[in-house]
Structures are given as structure tokens and as C-alpha cells.
Design a protein around this motif. Structure first.
Motif, PDB file in Angstrom:
ATOM      1  N   UNK A 130       0.927  -1.052  -0.216  1.00 20.40           N
ATOM      2  CA  UNK A 130      -0.114   0.161   0.063  1.00 20.40           C
ATOM      3  C   UNK A 130       0.831   1.323   0.020  1.00 20.40           C
ATOM      4  N   UNK A 131       2.027   1.144   0.872  1.00 24.19           N
ATOM      5  CA  UNK A 131       2.961   2.288   0.847  1.00 24.19           C
ATOM      6  C   UNK A 131       3.534   2.541  -0.668  1.00 24.19           C
ATOM      7  N   UNK A 132       3.909   1.162  -1.439  1.00 24.76           N
ATOM      8  CA  UNK A 132       4.096   1.389  -2.785  1.00 24.76           C
ATOM      9  C   UNK A 132       3.138   1.760  -3.831  1.00 24.76           C
ATOM     10  N   UNK A 133       1.989   1.439  -3.510  1.00 27.95           N
ATOM     11  CA  UNK A 133       0.735   2.054  -4.400  1.00 27.95           C
ATOM     12  C   UNK A 133       0.609   3.743  -4.069  1.00 27.95           C
ATOM     13  N   UNK A 134       0.784   4.062  -3.083  1.00 27.50           N
ATOM     14  CA  UNK A 134       0.717   5.571  -2.914  1.00 27.50           C
ATOM     15  C   UNK A 134       2.053   6.315  -3.352  1.00 27.50           C
ATOM     16  N   UNK A 135       3.190   5.706  -3.304  1.00 25.37           N
ATOM     17  CA  UNK A 135       4.154   6.267  -4.255  1.00 25.37           C
ATOM     18  C   UNK A 135       4.111   6.184  -5.528  1.00 25.37           C
ATOM     19  N   UNK A 136       3.567   5.128  -6.125  1.00 22.45           N
ATOM     20  CA  UNK A 136       3.293   5.003  -7.766  1.00 22.45           C
ATOM     21  C   UNK A 136       2.266   6.378  -8.044  1.00 22.45           C
ATOM     22  N   UNK A 137       1.172   6.482  -7.291  1.00 22.23           N
ATOM     23  CA  UNK A 137       0.481   7.523  -7.546  1.00 22.23           C
ATOM     24  C   UNK A 137       0.953   9.047  -7.597  1.00 22.23           C
ATOM     25  N   UNK A 138       1.770   9.084  -6.474  1.00 18.56           N
ATOM     26  CA  UNK A 138       2.723  10.438  -6.505  1.00 18.56           C
ATOM     27  C   UNK A 138       3.693  10.656  -7.691  1.00 18.56           C
ATOM     28  N   UNK A 139       4.137   9.356  -7.896  1.00 20.87           N
ATOM     29  CA  UNK A 139       5.198   9.649  -9.195  1.00 20.87           C
ATOM     30  C   UNK A 139       4.401   9.932 -10.428  1.00 20.87           C
ATOM     31  N   UNK A 140       3.195   9.191 -10.498  1.00 23.36           N
ATOM     32  CA  UNK A 140       2.262   9.642 -11.552  1.00 23.36           C
ATOM     33  C   UNK A 140       1.980  11.081 -11.751  1.00 23.36           C
ATOM     34  N   UNK A 141       1.520  11.736 -10.639  1.00 25.79           N
ATOM     35  CA  UNK A 141       1.220  12.881 -10.621  1.00 25.79           C
ATOM     36  C   UNK A 141       2.453  13.735 -11.130  1.00 25.79           C
ATOM     37  N   UNK A 142       3.562  13.691 -10.511  1.00 29.15           N
ATOM     38  CA  UNK A 142       4.776  14.214 -10.813  1.00 29.15           C
ATOM     39  C   UNK A 142       5.226  14.444 -12.144  1.00 29.15           C
ATOM     40  N   UNK A 143       5.173  12.961 -12.536  1.00 31.86           N
ATOM     41  CA  UNK A 143       5.430  12.702 -14.017  1.00 31.86           C
ATOM     42  C   UNK A 143       4.607  13.387 -15.223  1.00 31.86           C
ATOM     43  N   UNK A 144       3.299  13.632 -14.776  1.00 32.46           N
ATOM     44  CA  UNK A 144       2.570  14.368 -15.476  1.00 32.46           C
ATOM     45  C   UNK A 144       2.783  15.712 -15.603  1.00 32.46           C
ATOM     46  N   UNK A 145       3.017  16.437 -14.325  1.00 35.66           N
ATOM     47  CA  UNK A 145       3.256  17.598 -14.112  1.00 35.66           C
ATOM     48  C   UNK A 145       4.618  18.136 -14.708  1.00 35.66           C
ATOM     49  N   UNK A 146       5.718  17.291 -14.645  1.00 32.07           N
ATOM     50  CA  UNK A 146       6.983  17.459 -15.349  1.00 32.07           C
ATOM     51  C   UNK A 146       6.814  17.420 -17.010  1.00 32.07           C
ATOM     52  N   UNK A 147       5.913  16.356 -17.303  1.00 34.93           N
ATOM     53  CA  UNK A 147       5.846  16.163 -18.919  1.00 34.93           C
ATOM     54  C   UNK A 147       5.118  17.529 -19.463  1.00 34.93           C
ATOM     55  N   UNK A 148       4.207  18.116 -18.488  1.00 32.26           N
ATOM     56  CA  UNK A 148       3.490  19.138 -19.258  1.00 32.26           C
ATOM     57  C   UNK A 148       4.677  20.414 -19.398  1.00 32.26           C
ATOM     58  N   UNK A 149       5.683  20.408 -18.553  1.00 33.52           N
ATOM     59  CA  UNK A 149       6.425  21.547 -18.575  1.00 33.52           C
ATOM     60  C   UNK A 149       7.737  21.073 -19.701  1.00 33.52           C
ATOM     61  N   UNK A 150       7.814  19.818 -19.680  1.00 35.64           N
ATOM     62  CA  UNK A 150       8.930  19.262 -20.668  1.00 35.64           C
ATOM     63  C   UNK A 150       8.524  18.480 -21.662  1.00 35.64           C
ATOM     64  N   UNK A 151       8.174  18.964 -22.650  1.00 34.95           N
ATOM     65  CA  UNK A 151       7.390  18.213 -23.789  1.00 34.95           C
ATOM     66  C   UNK A 151       8.628  17.028 -24.344  1.00 34.95           C
ATOM     67  N   UNK A 152       7.825  15.892 -24.545  1.00 37.98           N
ATOM     68  CA  UNK A 152       8.724  14.727 -25.025  1.00 37.98           C
ATOM     69  C   UNK A 152       9.767  14.137 -24.019  1.00 37.98           C
TER      70      UNK A 152
END
Length: 194
Positions: free
Chosen positions: A130-152
Motif C-alpha cells: 500500500x505504501x508502494x501504491x501511494x508512491x506510484x500515484x505520487x510519481x504519476x502526478x509528478x510525471x504528468x506535471x513534469x511532462x507538461x513543462x518538458x515536452x517529449x
């Protein structure tokens, strides 16, 4: 052959090198993102150390392979997209997502249907997953944010992988408790006082 030292002192000024050699601040969003992936990888290793004799399924065995996939993703994030081919970094593909979906489907077919939200917890393996699950969600959110600011810079398949990965952790956590004979704790909201 002379043994290399673990410390290099090159990061004493608050910078670090990307795979291609470019130096960036350690506070850079890219560094945070692959640092979070590294953190998740360590937590997956901890989950593996909690595996009991009762927890038998290829979904548990996949955790070791997953650690390699997380290294694959982290190495790509640690490299500018324009230089990834040059360094021939390993990548993930749609087949990695299909594999996660297959494992999820196999486990869900054996688990009781969920009719309520459940609390994270149970046996050590489930709690850690469950800790891993929440970290995976956090990474997903941060990756979406990073991808929005850094195309490709973040392949779409990586975003999809992390979306599916948190589902995988959730189902494997449930299955760990199921195999241990531990009942799930149903979320019960606080009753309002009349």
C-alpha cells in the motif's frame, strides 16, 4: 584495477550530472522525479523482504522484475530525450503494461469483489505494498506535471505504466492479505452527532 570511491565530491556544489553529462541543480524537477522512482524501487525491495511462504503467485515474483523496470524508467528520466538513443537506454513498452493488466486480472478473479473502500494495512507485505501504491500515484502526478513543462521528456507509455502500477500494488496488497487469511478493514466514515 583501482577501486572507485562511492563519493566523488562533484555534487558538493548542489549539482548533479544527467546521463549525458549535463550538470543540473539537485533541486531540478527531473531529479525529484527519478529520485521518487528510486524511492519506490527501495520500497518494492522492502516489500519483497516481507514475502511469506503463503504468498505464492507470479504477481509476487514480478516485484523483482519490476525493480529492473523502475531502473529502466529512472535511467531514461535521468537522460535528456534527445540523447537516449545515443546511450541505448533500456525502455519499457506497451507489453509491460499488458503484463501488469494480466497479473491484476488473474488476482482479481480470485479475490472477493470490493463493495466498499478498504483501509491500507494487514500483513507486513500488504501494508508495504500500500505504501508502494501511494508512491506510484505520487510519481504519476509528478510525471504528468513534469511532462507538461518538458515536452517529449516523459514517454506516454511511462505515464500509463505508473497509472497501472498503482492498481497492481493495490490488488497484490489485497491478495497478500487474502493468502494470509487476514480480513480487510472496511472504511467506515465518522457518524455525525445528532
Amino acid at each position: 584495477m583501482k577501486k572507485a570511491k562511492v563519493y566523488t565530491k562533484t555534487g558538493d556544489d548542489g549539482t548533479t550530472s544527467l546521463v549525458g553529462g549535463e550538470r543540473v541543480q539537485k533541486s531540478n524537477a527531473r531529479i525529484h522525479l527519478y529520485g521518487d522512482i528510486d524511492s519506490l524501487n527501495s520500497h518494492v525491495g522492502l516489500a519483497l523482504s516481507f514475502k511469506s511462504a503463503k504468498q505464492q503467485h507470479q504477481a509476487f515474483d514480478y516485484l523483482g522484475e519490476l525493480q529492473s523496470r523502475l531502473f529502466d524508467i529512472g535511467s531514461n528520466i535521468a537522460c535528456l530525450a534527445k540523447e537516449r538513443d545515443k546511450f541505448q537506454l533500456p525502455t519499457i513498452s506497451k507489453s509491460d503494461i499488458t503484463e501488469l493488466e494480466s497479473l491484476i486480472d488473474q488476482l482479481e478473479a480470485q479475490l472477493p469483489a470490493l463493495k466498499n473502500f478498504i483501509m491500507p494495512g494487514g500483513c507486513l507485505m500488504a501494508s508495504q505494498l500500500h505504501v508502494c501504491r501511494t508512491l506510484a500515484r505520487q510519481i504519476e502526478r509528478n510525471a504528468v506535471h513534469f511532462a507538461a513543462d518538458n515536452v517529449d521528456e516523459v514517454p506516454e507509455v511511462v505515464l500509463q505504466f505508473f497509472n497501472r502500477l498503482s492498481d497492481y500494488f493495490f490488488v497484490v496488497a489485497r491478495y497478500a492479505n487474502f493468502q494470509e487469511g487476514i480480513a480487510e478493514t472496511i472504511w467506515q466514515g465518522k457518524k455525525s452527532k445528532s
